[in-house]
Design a protein around this motif. Structure first.
Motif, PDB file in Angstrom:
ATOM      1  N   VAL A   1       3.653  14.550 -11.518  1.00 44.96           N
ATOM      2  CA  VAL A   1       3.810  14.689 -12.976  1.00 44.96           C
ATOM      3  C   VAL A   1       2.600  15.405 -13.569  1.00 44.96           C
ATOM      4  O   VAL A   1       2.736  16.292 -14.427  1.00 44.96           O
ATOM      5  N   TRP A   2       1.418  15.036 -13.128  1.00 42.58           N
ATOM      6  CA  TRP A   2       0.194  15.680 -13.622  1.00 42.58           C
ATOM      7  C   TRP A   2       0.177  17.150 -13.226  1.00 42.58           C
ATOM      8  O   TRP A   2      -0.184  18.024 -14.030  1.00 42.58           O
TER       9      TRP A   2
ATOM     10  N   VAL B   1       0.837  -1.205   0.000  1.00 46.50           N
ATOM     11  CA  VAL B   1       0.000   0.000   0.000  1.00 46.50           C
ATOM     12  C   VAL B   1       0.871   1.253   0.000  1.00 46.50           C
ATOM     13  O   VAL B   1       0.598   2.215  -0.733  1.00 46.50           O
ATOM     14  N   VAL B   2       1.936   1.251   0.801  1.00 50.85           N
ATOM     15  CA  VAL B   2       2.823   2.415   0.854  1.00 50.85           C
ATOM     16  C   VAL B   2       3.500   2.622  -0.500  1.00 50.85           C
ATOM     17  O   VAL B   2       3.614   3.755  -0.990  1.00 50.85           O
ATOM     18  N   ARG B   3       3.956   1.544  -1.113  1.00 46.63           N
ATOM     19  CA  ARG B   3       4.582   1.680  -2.433  1.00 46.63           C
ATOM     20  C   ARG B   3       3.583   2.169  -3.470  1.00 46.63           C
ATOM     21  O   ARG B   3       3.922   3.009  -4.313  1.00 46.63           O
ATOM     22  N   LEU B   4       2.360   1.655  -3.414  1.00 47.70           N
ATOM     23  CA  LEU B   4       1.323   2.156  -4.321  1.00 47.70           C
ATOM     24  C   LEU B   4       1.064   3.634  -4.079  1.00 47.70           C
ATOM     25  O   LEU B   4       0.938   4.426  -5.021  1.00 47.70           O
ATOM     26  N   ALA B   5       1.019   4.026  -2.810  1.00 48.21           N
ATOM     27  CA  ALA B   5       0.773   5.432  -2.468  1.00 48.21           C
ATOM     28  C   ALA B   5       1.876   6.328  -2.999  1.00 48.21           C
ATOM     29  O   ALA B   5       1.606   7.405  -3.562  1.00 48.21           O
TER      30      ALA B   5
ATOM     31  N   VAL C   1      -5.417  11.074  -2.909  1.00 45.62           N
ATOM     32  CA  VAL C   1      -5.520   9.616  -2.816  1.00 45.62           C
ATOM     33  C   VAL C   1      -4.196   9.027  -2.342  1.00 45.62           C
ATOM     34  O   VAL C   1      -4.147   8.172  -1.447  1.00 45.62           O
ATOM     35  N   GLY C   2      -3.096   9.479  -2.941  1.00 50.85           N
ATOM     36  CA  GLY C   2      -1.790   8.963  -2.553  1.00 50.85           C
ATOM     37  C   GLY C   2      -1.452   9.260  -1.103  1.00 50.85           C
ATOM     38  O   GLY C   2      -1.028   8.369  -0.347  1.00 50.85           O
ATOM     39  N   VAL C   3      -1.658  10.496  -0.679  1.00 52.37           N
ATOM     40  CA  VAL C   3      -1.338  10.862   0.701  1.00 52.37           C
ATOM     41  C   VAL C   3      -2.289  10.164   1.674  1.00 52.37           C
ATOM     42  O   VAL C   3      -1.884   9.738   2.764  1.00 52.37           O
ATOM     43  N   GLY C   4      -3.542  10.024   1.288  1.00 52.63           N
ATOM     44  CA  GLY C   4      -4.490   9.318   2.145  1.00 52.63           C
ATOM     45  C   GLY C   4      -4.106   7.866   2.360  1.00 52.63           C
ATOM     46  O   GLY C   4      -4.240   7.326   3.473  1.00 52.63           O
TER      47      GLY C   4
ATOM     48  N   ALA D   1       3.829   5.753  -5.524  1.00 52.51           N
ATOM     49  CA  ALA D   1       3.707   5.805  -6.984  1.00 52.51           C
ATOM     50  C   ALA D   1       2.594   6.765  -7.401  1.00 52.51           C
ATOM     51  O   ALA D   1       2.734   7.521  -8.379  1.00 52.51           O
ATOM     52  N   ILE D   2       1.478   6.749  -6.670  1.00 50.45           N
ATOM     53  CA  ILE D   2       0.370   7.660  -6.984  1.00 50.45           C
ATOM     54  C   ILE D   2       0.784   9.109  -6.739  1.00 50.45           C
ATOM     55  O   ILE D   2       0.450  10.003  -7.533  1.00 50.45           O
TER      56      ILE D   2
END
Length: 568
Positions: free
Chosen positions: A354-355, A341-345, A378-381, A347-348
């Motif tokens: 970038v966006w 989950v942390v790695r996914l976060a 979403v990433g920080v959450g 990456a998000i």
């Protein structure tokens, strides 16, 4: 109903401290105007607030152990109220700094550790799970409504009323103090490690001061420092001094541990990979978020010309998605493991950066900007839903207070470094880009280039192109050259903002390096020698546990940690 009165008082304090941080960032432009100062000065005020909390959080927690949590909570609220009153009437920037950054920062460092302990001590079983959820929900509510309320007050009334309202809330909490029960005192009260407290505060202060002043002093080549050392800017020497003092702090604490004296914090906790990785990722999270929430309001207010309320509206997507995702992310962690989950976060967060870079244009695309901010939330959450549990799972039951102190210290140190470092990168990139633009612009005469160069040597700050145009006109430049200077500065502004935002993406990617020590799916308690934890149903906390932490506790700990996020 009487049983929950204490929770109402404690939750009000939590909401107050989250809401307080929502004012400054959406009010940067107004504060610059009101105090006739520069953006870098407001940057210093914001940085100092987080730094004071980081430097004194461990001390505040230890004083709570010594003097009593209830007494420390009420004393901290009184100090916080005094700081709010001083801030509300501040006639100068120095008084604002004293009231908000110093006095309120000290009050928060006293209140937050005591509040977390009082919630745990006042409720048992299922009631404790409910209490964590309620206080965490109030913190989340403060995060969500903060940008809009602070922006509206600043735009249509005055930001001072927010702090005046805080004084009334503090008085209400103090008047209801009798509903907070006095916890039983420990058989043996610890002693305050005064030397360790002084060394830790001095080391953190020097390190962050050097980073903060790098935008004014320069990193190596002197820009505008008060003095030089061997011909170099003093920045790295100040940062190095901070590191040296922290090394002394480490040696002192280990010496006290070896002599069985009470240290400020047992540094042996940092030898546990899970806890250390959680704290490092936490620091990175706040560095990223605070850095972005310093740079983005500058883009919205200085470049785009939005007022505080319009800025708050455009920050709402990140607040909303961050709150929802932080509440829902804990179940995902139980299924796939915190590490994934942390790695996914991360990456998000990197994708959101970038966006965001693609949206930094002279004319904002509101839909694209809102989408990027929502993805960032979403990433920080997702990070917020995991890191509190990870940090606490690396400590035994009797070590939770110290682990919480380290947690608050890491988050506030990340906040201070985020504002200082990202602000420094922004100003440095702005100066470099402006210098290059002016040197390559054929519309400018050698005399005009020389005038701009002289002003750059005296220091540069982030101002509107209108102010740059006015300064060029006052310098006697002809209209074509005034236009050229203003256009060059406008282009340099965007370059500086992009460099600062890109740096936060770099921090997110670098944080992947420490995720290898985070627990994976199916991992039980951490591999380091922490005391064993019960699994299944915990009769002290109520609800299913993982590594000794309930889902409600995990949510509370990390929604509460987001109070430092400057949705202001």
């Amino acid at each position: 109903m009487k049983h929950w009165r204490a929770l109402a008082v404690l939750g009000t304090a939590q909401f107050l401290m989250v809401l307080d941080t929502s004012v400054m960032n959406v009010s940067i432009s107004q504060l610059v105007e009101d105090f006739d100062t520069e953006v870098t000065a407001i940057q210093a005020v914001i940085t100092l607030y987080a730094l004071v909390m980081a430097a004194f959080m461990l001390i505040g927690g230890r004083l709570g152990d010594i003097l009593g949590r209830r007494r420390m909570f009420l004393t901290g609220m009184a100090v916080y109220g005094v700081g709010s009153a001083v801030t509300a009437v501040a006639p100068t920037l120095w008084v604002l700094t004293l009231g908000w950054s110093v006095i309120e920062g000290l009050g928060a460092a006293m209140v937050l550790p005591a509040m977390a302990a009082l919630v745990a001590q006042s409720y048992r079983g299922r009631d404790r799970a409910v209490a964590y959820a309620v206080v965490g929900g109030l913190a989340g509510a403060g995060i969500a409504v903060g940008p809009l309320l602070g922006g509206w007050m600043t735009t249509y009334l005055t930001w001072r009323l927010v702090f005046a309202g805080e004084v009334l809330l503090v008085l209400a909490v103090l008047l209801c103090r009798r509903v907070i029960a006095t916890p039983a005192r420990a058989a043996k009260r610890p002693r305050l490690d005064g030397v360790g407290a002084a060394l830790s505060a001095a080391g953190l202060g020097l390190g962050v001061l050097g980073v903060l002043q790098s935008s004014t002093w320069g990193w190596l080549e002197p820009r505008n420092p008060p003095f030089t050392i061997l011909g170099f800017a003093p920045t790295l020497f100040v940062v190095g001094s901070g590191i040296a003092v922290l090394a002394l702090f480490r040696g002192w604490e280990r010496r006290r541990e070896a002599r069985a004296s009470d240290p400020l914090v047992h540094l042996s906790l940092l030898g546990r990979p899970v806890l250390r990785a959680g704290l490092t990722t936490l620091l990175s999270q706040n560095l990223i978020l605070l850095g972005l929430f310093f740079a983005i309001p500058l883009y919205l207010q200085v470049v785009q010309g939005f007022n505080a309320f319009q800025t708050g509206l455009r920050l709402l997507p990140v607040s909303a998605t961050m709150l929802v995702t932080s509440l829902c992310g804990s179940s995902l962690g139980r299924k796939v493991g915190p590490r994934r989950v942390v790695r996914l976060a991360l990456a998000i967060v990197a994708a959101a950066v970038v966006w965001l870079l693609a949206t930094i244009d002279p004319v904002i695309d509101d839909a694209q900007f809102a989408g990027a901010m929502a993805v960032l939330g979403v990433g920080v959450g997702l990070l917020a839903s995991q890191l509190g549990n990870i940090v606490q799972s690396g400590a035994g039951e009797e070590e939770r207070s110290e682990a919480g102190g380290l947690q608050f210290t890491a988050q506030n140190l990340g906040s201070a470094l985020g504002t200082a470092l990202i602000g420094s990168i922004l100003v440095g990139a702005l100066a470099g880009a402006f210098t290059s633009q002016v040197a390559d612009d054929p519309r400018l005469s050698p005399a005009a280039r020389e005038q701009v160069g002289v002003r750059l040597e005296a220091g540069i700050t982030f101002v509107s192109t209108g102010q740059v145009r006015s300064a060029a006109e006052r310098a006697g430049l002809p209209p074509p050259e005034v236009d050229a200077v203003a256009e060059s500065y406008a282009s340099a502004q965007l370059d500086g903002l992009k460099a600062a935002i890109l740096a936060t993406g770099g921090v997110a990617l670098a944080s992947f390096l420490v995720t290898t020590h985070l627990p994976s799916a199916g991992a039980g308690r951490p591999p380091e020698p922490a005391p064993p934890y019960r699994s299944g149903r915990d009769d002290q906390t109520g609800g299913l546990t993982r590594d000794g932490i309930t889902v409600a506790q995990g949510r509370f700990l990390w929604i509460m940690s987001l109070r430092a996020v400057p949705q202001r």
